[in-house]
Design an enzyme around this catalytic site. Structure first.
Site, mmCIF file in Angstrom:
data_model
loop_
_atom_site.group_PDB
_atom_site.id
_atom_site.type_symbol
_atom_site.label_atom_id
_atom_site.label_comp_id
_atom_site.label_asym_id
_atom_site.label_seq_id
_atom_site.Cartn_x
_atom_site.Cartn_y
_atom_site.Cartn_z
ATOM 1 N N GLY A 116 3.972 -7.326 12.300
ATOM 2 C CA GLY A 116 5.059 -6.381 12.060
ATOM 3 C C GLY A 116 4.989 -5.166 12.967
ATOM 4 N N THR A 117 3.779 -4.693 13.218
ATOM 5 C CA THR A 117 3.616 -3.505 14.064
ATOM 6 C C THR A 117 4.184 -3.760 15.453
ATOM 7 O OG1 THR A 117 1.636 -2.849 12.847
ATOM 8 C CG2 THR A 117 1.886 -1.951 15.073
ATOM 9 N N ASN A 156 7.112 0.784 2.196
ATOM 10 C CA ASN A 156 5.872 0.113 1.813
ATOM 11 C C ASN A 156 5.081 0.864 0.759
ATOM 12 O OD1 ASN A 156 5.927 1.546 4.455
ATOM 13 N ND2 ASN A 156 3.716 1.560 4.185
ATOM 14 N N GLN A 194 8.260 -5.204 4.271
ATOM 15 C CA GLN A 194 7.973 -5.176 2.834
ATOM 16 C C GLN A 194 9.069 -5.864 2.032
ATOM 17 O OE1 GLN A 194 5.369 -3.918 0.886
ATOM 18 N NE2 GLN A 194 4.225 -3.560 2.756
ATOM 19 N N SER A 249 6.805 -9.684 9.002
ATOM 20 C CA SER A 249 5.384 -9.968 9.205
ATOM 21 C C SER A 249 4.941 -11.070 8.251
ATOM 22 C CB SER A 249 4.589 -8.685 8.933
ATOM 23 O OG SER A 249 3.211 -8.957 8.955
ATOM 24 N N ALA A 250 4.129 -12.024 8.762
ATOM 25 C CA ALA A 250 3.751 -13.192 7.953
ATOM 26 C C ALA A 250 2.846 -12.846 6.773
ATOM 27 C CB ALA A 250 3.051 -14.225 8.838
ATOM 28 N N HIS A 251 1.908 -11.907 6.985
ATOM 29 C CA HIS A 251 0.868 -11.757 5.953
ATOM 30 C C HIS A 251 1.349 -11.063 4.686
ATOM 31 C CE1 HIS A 251 -0.695 -7.471 6.500
ATOM 32 N NE2 HIS A 251 0.034 -7.590 7.592
ATOM 33 N N THR A 257 -0.028 -16.049 25.698
ATOM 34 C CA THR A 257 -0.076 -17.403 25.149
ATOM 35 C C THR A 257 0.215 -17.367 23.657
ATOM 36 O OG1 THR A 257 -1.711 -18.009 26.813
ATOM 37 C CG2 THR A 257 -1.591 -19.418 24.853
ATOM 38 N N CYS A 309 -2.191 -0.156 4.562
ATOM 39 C CA CYS A 309 -2.451 -0.930 5.772
ATOM 40 C C CYS A 309 -2.715 0.000 6.945
ATOM 41 C CB CYS A 309 -1.299 -1.878 6.069
ATOM 42 S SG CYS A 309 0.285 -1.106 6.023
HETATM 43 N N1 PLP Z 1 6.128 -2.159 8.464
HETATM 44 C C1 PLP Z 1 5.891 -2.041 7.159
HETATM 45 C C2 PLP Z 1 6.959 -1.531 6.261
HETATM 46 C C3 PLP Z 1 4.646 -2.403 6.632
HETATM 47 O O1 PLP Z 1 4.405 -2.279 5.329
HETATM 48 C C4 PLP Z 1 3.642 -2.874 7.522
HETATM 49 C C5 PLP Z 1 2.283 -3.208 7.031
HETATM 50 O O2 PLP Z 1 1.937 -2.861 5.942
HETATM 51 C C6 PLP Z 1 3.959 -3.001 8.881
HETATM 52 C C7 PLP Z 1 5.204 -2.627 9.323
HETATM 53 C C8 PLP Z 1 2.976 -3.511 9.868
HETATM 54 O O3 PLP Z 1 2.892 -4.915 9.813
HETATM 55 P P1 PLP Z 1 1.585 -5.662 10.347
HETATM 56 O O4 PLP Z 1 0.497 -5.390 9.357
HETATM 57 O O5 PLP Z 1 1.984 -7.117 10.384
HETATM 58 O O6 PLP Z 1 1.297 -5.140 11.703
#
Ligand code: PLP
Length: 375
Positions: A70-71, A147, A177, A197-199, A235, A322
């Protein structure tokens, strides 16, 4: 252990693990090659792209760009659109650091950045966002749900208001989120760029995607071999991308059930807690994700409570979990005008796909016992 920190990360779904298994084993190819081993890997990546495009209603699979989470999707959206357009960025005070720090980086490099404030409940006014947009705006980034507090934002309405002022500005939403419980569907009057984001949805860590509407230009953030049509070199992480595809499919199929289950857990949790102890819901009466419960326990330090809860078998979080691991001041609570003392007494509980009302009841029992002990 009652794991109530699903906003930080979620356990891998069994079907995701199964889908990934061959790609951490015998199917090890690099999808950029021409031989059969490479083509097997390429087919798996393209299948995941098609799965994801279908799940969000994207017209073309190539509107999905795979990223390292996600970042990275947020960085690509904000910086990529800023660099390729007129430059100016409009975003909000409660965005994830992935968006805010990208905007600040652009600002240090000469771009104009406008940060739209929120109200006491963490809500964003579409009118305030539109008022911050002008002819120089290249990208507007407003998250679908926060989040920390779980507060949901009217992203479609904001998109329409932005387009009334500037039809060329790209609108981005961070749906990281929100994806588990809210419909994330591509349509003409919705955002042009969507991060996932997958996780957070039962997939592996370190992989995600950015939906990029056909015709939206993005300067790449990561340069190299030109993979992903030059939008994201490197890759492919084939196993993770296959896992992302499986997680998106499973999450979308179970979205309504998920929302009902986590909602039942959260509502029972807050109901039972309220009858036994003094709590304040940080977001007041703002619309929240069904999974999130961000609460203040007046008179009790969050750090102490978190440690005691962990010992009692409940995993929760304070601040942006996070982030870095350390409990710092939350820019989100700060933006809501919450006093530092109140912020330091606040904790986030976030429920997950295997929870239901009984989880909420069990958690409320443990939390109220610990709070009583600390009072
Ligand atoms: N954006 C939001 C709203 C999030 O809650 C998070 C992670 O908690 C992210 C972005 C970042 O995602 P990632 O952990 O996959 O880099």
């Amino acid at each position: 252990m009652l794991y109530l920190d699903h906003a930080a990360t979620t356990p891998l779904r069994p079907e995701v693990r199964d889908a990934m298994a061959p790609f951490v084993g015998e199917r090890f190819g690099n999808p950029s090659g021409v031989h059969t081993t490479a083509q097997q890997a390429k087919n798996a990546v393209e299948e995941a792209r098609e799965q994801i495009a279908a799940s969000i209603g994207a017209a073309r699979p190539l509107e999905i760009v795979f990223t390292g989470g996600g970042t990275e999707a947020d960085n690509l959206a904000v910086l990529g659109a800023s660099w390729s357009g007129h430059g100016a960025i409009v975003t909000t005070a409660v965005e994830h650091a992935a968006v805010l720090e990208s905007a600040r980086f652009a600002e240090r490099n000469g771009q104009v950045v406008t940060i739209v404030p929120v109200d006491r409940c963490g809500r964003i006014s579409p009118g305030d966002v539109a008022a911050a947009v002008d002819a120089e705006t290249a990208v507007v980034s407003v998250m679908m749900a926060n989040n920390e507090t779980g507060v949901c934002h009217p992203v479609d309405e904001i998109t329409q208001r932005v387009r009334e002022v500037n039809t060329r500005a790209a609108v981005h939403t961070d749906a990281v989120q929100a994806f588990a419980s809210l419909p994330v569907e591509v349509h003409d009057s919705g955002p042009d760029l969507i991060s996932v984001s997958a996780h957070k949805i039962g997939g592996p860590q370190g992989v995600g995607f950015l939906f990029v509407r056909d015709g939206i230009k993005l300067e790449p953030v990561i340069h190299g071999g030109g993979q992903e049509l030059g939008r994201r070199s490197g890759t492919h992480n084939v196993a993770a991308i296959v896992g992302l595809g499986a997680a998106v499919t499973a999450s979308v199929a179970d979205r309504d059930g998920y929302r009902n289950r986590v909602g039942a857990a959260r509502d029972r949790f807050e109901h039972d807690l309220r009858s036994r102890t003094n709590i304040e819901v940080t977001a007041g009466d703002a619309q929240r994700l069904a999974s999130h419960s961000h609460l203040r326990f007046p008179g009790i330090a969050a750090e102490t409570l978190l440690v005691r809860l962990d010992l009692a078998g409940v995993a929760a979080a304070a601040g942006a979990a996070c982030h870095s691991g350390a409990i710092g001041t939350s820019h989100v609570l700060d933006a809501m005008g919450i006093e530092p003392v109140a912020a330091s007494e606040s904790i986030r509980f976030s429920f997950g796909r295997d929870d239901d009302a009984s989880t909420g009841a069990a958690a409320a029992q443990i939390v109220s016992d610990v709070v009583e002990d600390l009072s």
